[in-house]
Design an enzyme around this catalytic site. Structure first.
Site, PDB file in Angstrom:
ATOM      1  CD  GLU A 214      -1.331  -2.309   2.045  1.00 54.37           C
ATOM      2  OE1 GLU A 214      -2.156  -3.207   2.467  1.00 54.37           O
ATOM      3  OE2 GLU A 214      -0.134  -2.440   2.304  1.00 54.37           O
ATOM      4  N   GLY A 269       5.857  -2.038  14.720  1.00 54.47           N
ATOM      5  CA  GLY A 269       5.053  -0.773  13.976  1.00 54.47           C
ATOM      6  C   GLY A 269       4.434  -0.124  14.859  1.00 54.47           C
ATOM      7  CD  GLU A 355      -0.879  -5.071  13.927  1.00 56.99           C
ATOM      8  OE1 GLU A 355      -1.606  -4.770  13.043  1.00 56.99           O
ATOM      9  OE2 GLU A 355       0.145  -4.541  14.312  1.00 56.99           O
TER      10      GLU A 355
END
Length: 554
Positions: A214, A269, A355
């Site tokens: 992306e 991340g 997550e």
């Protein structure tokens, strides 16, 4: 360690018995029985104040929850994380986002290298670059200074810096606008580019590998736009910089590797806003403010490391959340920041929590026998009050709420902030107290309604209350308090992951869709259909959807 050992621990079994005994006790009764409940169930740390008194707990609950944390080795695992041990077992990596905000001179050796020196070397480069851009020394291909910064990333390279830039809006340089593009949907990039000029725009391409699909699709489209709008190949290096570790790919794109800011594989991340991924934040608010942001997080780190469990804010927040999830059966948590500049904070926490702890097996691969991470969602108050608070008050699900507010605003509009705080505190009280049938009847009788009409209305106007919630306050929203707030939730997630015995630092569930998307992308592009029985064989639904999309494109 596995989950069967979790439910067999003495503390867990005592908590189950304790929960049975406490079930019939309303929060009203807990407050009525303890005049000092607020003082007993609140604490301060790193510029934040936490009131957790409106949860269905008593002192015995807290004692048993802390015992559970000790039995599950929270303190030992915490120390291992800060020491750089490779606690991310599935990827054999250390987890050292805390090192990114440690002060200069803090020593930590990882694989025979001094981590602190590396971190501050990158920070020094960021500081120098930020000064050049903000002072006007850095100029584009036509000699003009930067007025717009576009961060192109996704997930942790977007959610963190985007949230922080919005939260620290009032600290930002008004001469520079920062934009964020993450969605592969071209409407996202198109909406940003349509109002920019290439000669005054600086793009940050944030991708550790410089291969994220992306991000790189958006980056290539931004590059093509720059060249089509009057830029040239030689000017790319003046308008594109990278946050990455892939020097060859960065160079091939046209970016000068002197303007590539690295970070490390021990930075996940969703924990990366403290690293070079925070470059857009530093550009927006200035490097001094960015350092205050790091210092606020470090203050919470120091508290988390040093405070006893019973007075440790991240531990308490984690234990309350675990109690609500596993003993009260709460399957979701609503985040309600009563501060417009924190409007992206619920979305940021969605990634951080779900997550990290949205896992179904323990660290050794055994199936979990208890519920883990709840669904995280929310919106800013008072907007949420006029959208979904109805369900929170009178719906069939028990949904805890984290209220977050600043005691002082950063605007001068008279009357607004008192109204905002009044709503925040009132909603917190209403969830706790509710409204009894007797109270409703008394109100309706005072209005002179008939008995028949009162009987018809009462069921609709009763609020059960007894709904758990936390309130987190800060004096005002600053870089330091924002840093502390983020670190608070990071450590909360860590503590819960240790108790559930999941690896909070991998995210294999993200990968499956990516792999399948590559095959489907090829089919949408006109590739041959996957043969039946092959590893890429399509079910009838997916095949039908692809066929309709291909037909629409012709």
């Amino acid at each position: 360690m596995n989950t069967s050992s979790l439910v067999k621990t003495p503390a867990w079994q005592q908590l189950e018995s304790h929960n049975d005994a406490l079930k019939g006790t309303h929060l009203r009764a807990l407050f009525d029985g303890d005049a000092n409940r607020f003082q007993h169930f609140s604490l301060e740390a790193a510029g934040l104040f936490l009131d957790y008194s409106k949860n269905r707990i008593d002192r015995n609950s807290l004692r048993l929850l802390c015992e559970l944390a000790r039995e599950r080795g929270v303190e030992m695992r915490r120390d291992a994380m800060f020491a750089g041990e490779k606690i991310n077992s599935t990827e054999q990596r250390a987890v050292l986002h805390t090192a990114l905000r440690a002060p200069r001179g803090a020593r930590l050796i990882l694989d025979a290298e001094e981590v602190g020196a590396q971190v501050h070397a990158v920070l020094d480069r960021i500081g120098q670059f930020v000064e050049r851009v903000r002072s006007g020394e850095w100029q584009g291909y036509s000699g003009k200074t930067v007025t717009d910064v576009v961060n192109i990333g996704i997930g942790g390279s977007d959610l963190g810096p985007n949230m922080a830039c919005q939260a620290l809006r009032t600290f930002a340089d008004p001469r520079m606008s920062v934009h964020f593009v993450s969605n592969v949907d071209g409407h996202d990039l198109d909406a940003v580019l349509s109002r920019l000029r290439p000669e005054t725009t600086l793009f940050i391409i944030a991708s550790k590998t410089f291969t994220t699909q992306e991000t790189m699709m958006n980056a290539q489209s931004a590059r093509a736009w720059f060249l089509a709008q009057g830029g040239n190949e030689a000017g790319l290096a003046k308008h594109f910089v990278a946050v990455s570790t892939n020097a060859s790919a960065v160079s091939a794109f046209g970016i000068d590797t002197a303007n590539m800011f690295p970070f490390w594989d021990w930075v996940g991340g969703r924990y990366s806003v403290w690293s070079a991924i925070g470059l857009p934040v530093a550009l927006a608010v200035g490097f001094d403010a960015f350092q205050q942001f790091l210092a606020g997080a470090h203050a919470m780190d120091a508290h988390f490391l040093g405070a006893p469990l019973e007075r440790n804010m991240p531990v308490i927040l984690a234990l309350i959340g675990l109690w609500n999830r596993d003993f009260l059966g709460c399957s979701s948590v609503s985040i309600a920041p009563y501060h417009q500049d924190l409007k992206h904070f619920p979305a940021y926490l969605q990634q951080l929590e779900m997550e990290s702890n949205g896992k179904r097996v323990t660290r050794d691969g055994a199936p979990l026998g208890v519920a883990t991470c709840p669904v995280i969602w929310g919106d800013v108050g008072t907007n949420g009050q006029h959208a979904y608070f109805q369900l929170l008050h009178q719906g069939t699900d028990l949904i805890p709420v984290d209220f977050i507010a600043a005691l002082q605003p950063r605007h001068g509009l008279e009357g607004h902030h008192k109204a905002l705080l009044a709503n925040c505190f009132a909603q917190s009280q209403a969830f706790m107290r509710g409204k009894t049938e007797a109270e409703v009847r008394s109100e309706l009788q005072a209005q002179g309604l008939s008995t028949e009409r009162i009987d018809a209305l009462v069921p609709h106007r009763v609020f059960p209350g007894n709904r758990p919630g936390n309130t987190i306050l800060m004096q005002t929203l600053t870089p330091a308090t924002l840093g502390a707030l983020i670190a608070l939730y990071e450590h909360k997630v860590f503590v819960q992951g240790v108790i559930w015995d999941v690896n909070s630092f991998d995210q294999w569930g993200v990968e499956l869709g990516k792999v399948l998307a590559k095959n489907i992308h090829a089919l949408l592009d006109g590739g041959a259909d996957a043969a039946a029985g092959s590893s890429n064989a399509l079910d009838s639904s997916t095949a039908g959807l692809i066929a309709r999309a291909r037909s629409a494109a012709t």
